[in-house]
Enzyme design. Structure first.
Site, mmCIF file in Angstrom:
data_model
loop_
_atom_site.group_PDB
_atom_site.id
_atom_site.type_symbol
_atom_site.label_atom_id
_atom_site.label_comp_id
_atom_site.label_asym_id
_atom_site.label_seq_id
_atom_site.Cartn_x
_atom_site.Cartn_y
_atom_site.Cartn_z
ATOM 1 N N CYS A 248 0.812 -1.220 0.000
ATOM 2 C CA CYS A 248 0.000 0.000 0.000
ATOM 3 C C CYS A 248 0.847 1.274 0.000
ATOM 4 C CB CYS A 248 -0.974 -0.013 1.170
ATOM 5 S SG CYS A 248 -0.227 0.167 2.812
ATOM 6 N N HIS A 296 -2.637 1.363 6.770
ATOM 7 C CA HIS A 296 -3.016 1.297 5.355
ATOM 8 C C HIS A 296 -3.161 2.706 4.801
ATOM 9 C CE1 HIS A 296 -4.389 -0.635 1.715
ATOM 10 N NE2 HIS A 296 -5.447 0.154 1.671
ATOM 11 N N HIS A 308 -5.712 2.259 -4.444
ATOM 12 C CA HIS A 308 -4.807 1.719 -3.430
ATOM 13 C C HIS A 308 -4.407 0.289 -3.794
ATOM 14 C CE1 HIS A 308 -8.009 -0.572 -0.860
ATOM 15 N NE2 HIS A 308 -8.484 -0.378 -2.074
#
Length: 332
Positions: A248, A296, A308
């Protein structure tokens, strides 16, 4: 046969299953369990990356402190040499006064002279000697102060170097522990992956539909958005930072690199970089963070969506903002 798992509302401090992709698709129990396990593994991965970031910072501090120590030691030696030189000069004046038997002054010059001219000449010479003596004393005083300052700077640099070295050693051990925990969780994830059906695997490869038309407010943000969207379908790989696979924070840091902007590597470090932005003021290109502590990150696209790299088994995709929204930062 996989036992059904009931899911309840998860507190904001937990690491829940990521939100469904766009368009929403049903998830089997196996895929839900996989994504829950993957979210935990992603947190371990980001903790591991943050520890590596911290180690790099400590190493940089150690390098700087070591350089400062070397410079301070050199300055200390030079100041000590200057102090010795000026002390010798001052001692010469003191010795000259002592061996003369009496302190020379303008009155003694007048009494020992034969004329006004002799007095003026001798007086001028004494003024020069006095000035030289005063200069020597000032130089000595300055050298002593400089030597003391260099001594303190060397001691301070040495202390900083010692602290940075100790912290680096602790972080090195911490990184090893975190990597072992991540590897263990990844092995669990591989086992869970074997229980996924073909439809589950297809769901993981969903990229979120058609590419949205995103208009970012600035050139750099637009470049980063375009770069990230151009990687839709690229596989998620732990620790990867492009150009073909990503985790990520690897995707977000790579995307902004394409815009000529360097941001920290881990999602945790990225969440403290740039300017904080409220959720109501989000603009395309802003970094959006999830979970507490942050584990994240994605890039906001507008209309409640982001691009993402979700987690292992998935690909870079467009999704709605996930649950457990934490914060946002603007870096361009």
């Amino acid at each position: 046969m996989i036992a059904a798992v009931s899911f309840v509302q998860v507190p904001a401090t937990a690491n829940p299953v990521p939100a469904p992709q766009n368009p929403p698709i049903s998830q089997s129990d196996a895929l839900k369990q996989y994504r829950e396990l993957a979210a935990k593994a992603e947190k371990l991965n980001e903790d591991y990356l943050k520890a590596k970031d911290d180690l790099a910072a400590r190493q940089a501090e150690l390098d700087k402190a070591s350089g400062d120590l070397t410079a301070a030691e050199q300055a200390k030696s030079a100041a000590a040499a200057d102090e010795e030189t000026y002390r010798t000069e001052v001692d010469k004046f003191a010795g000259a006064s002592f061996t003369s038997g009496s302190q020379m002054n303008k009155l003694s010059a007048l009494l020992s002279g034969d004329s006004t001219r002799d007095f003026l000449d001798r007086s001028a010479a004494l003024d020069v000697l006095a000035a030289d003596r005063n200069a020597a004393l000032k130089n000595l005083s300055a050298a002593v102060r400089q030597a003391g300052a260099a001594e303190r700077e060397a001691a301070e640099a040495q202390a900083r170097a010692k602290t940075a070295k100790e912290e680096a050693e602790k972080l090195t051990a911490d990184i090893k522990t975190r990597k072992e925990a991540l590897d263990k969780k990844v092995e669990e994830l591989k086992e869970q992956a074997g229980l996924l059906s073909s439809s589950d695997r297809a769901a993981q490869q969903d990229t979120g539909g058609a590419v949205p038309d995103v208009q970012a407010p600035g050139t750099a943000a637009q470049t980063a958005v375009n770069a990230a969207l151009g990687k839709r379908g690229s596989a998620y790989v732990w620790g990867a930072e492009g150009p073909s696979t990503f985790d990520c924070s690897g995707l977000t840091s790579w995307a902004y690199q394409q815009a000529g902007i360097s941001i920290p590597r881990s999602s945790r470090a990225q969440s403290a970089f740039g300017t904080p932005v409220s959720k109501s003021q989000l603009q395309p290109g802003d970094l959006v963070f999830f979970y507490s502590p942050v584990s994240h990150v994605g890039i906001y696209l507008g209309n409640g969506k982001m691009v993402h790299a979700p987690t292992s088994g998935d690909v870079v995709k467009v999704s709605p903002l996930q649950n457990n929204y934490n914060s946002a930062r603007r870096v361009a």
